[in-house]
Design a protein around this motif. Structure first.
Motif: not given
Length: 105
Positions: A1-5, A7-8, A15-18, A21-23
């Motif tokens: 995700m970070l490579l393509l999109d 910083p997040l 959310d994107r990795l389903s 948030p704690t995990t």
């Protein structure tokens, strides 16, 4: 995700990795301690943390993931958002079916 999109935030990654948030926060924390990721304050909202690949790790991650990522981008680019969602949902269904088959074996 970070490579393509790029910083997040931790919540965007979760959310994107389903994942919860704690995990995601635990994963980011561990990868940050190992120097793979880095976290910084969001300039727009100081309560949020922005996650990115560390400069030292970016070349290795890029070499490892970029060929496949570029191929997926090229394959999915002509599709509409709805069509891309169908592809992703189909791959997730396939992954689930394989996991179930392995459990039954």
């Amino acid at each position: 995700m970070l490579l393509l999109d790029g910083p997040l935030s931790v919540s965007q990654l979760a959310d994107r990795l389903s994942v919860a948030p704690t995990t995601m926060s635990l994963l980011v924390g561990e990868l940050s301690r190992k120097g793979v990721l880095e976290r910084r304050e969001d300039d727009a909202d100081r309560r949020r943390r922005i996650v990115d690949i560390s400069p030292a790790s970016r070349p290795a991650i890029s070499r490892w993931l970029s060929p496949g990522a570029r191929a997926w981008q090229r394959a999915l680019a002509p599709l509409t958002a709805e069509q891309r969602r169908l592809v992703v949902d189909t791959l997730l269904a396939y992954e689930s079916a394989v996991a179930e088959a392995q459990e039954d074996a």
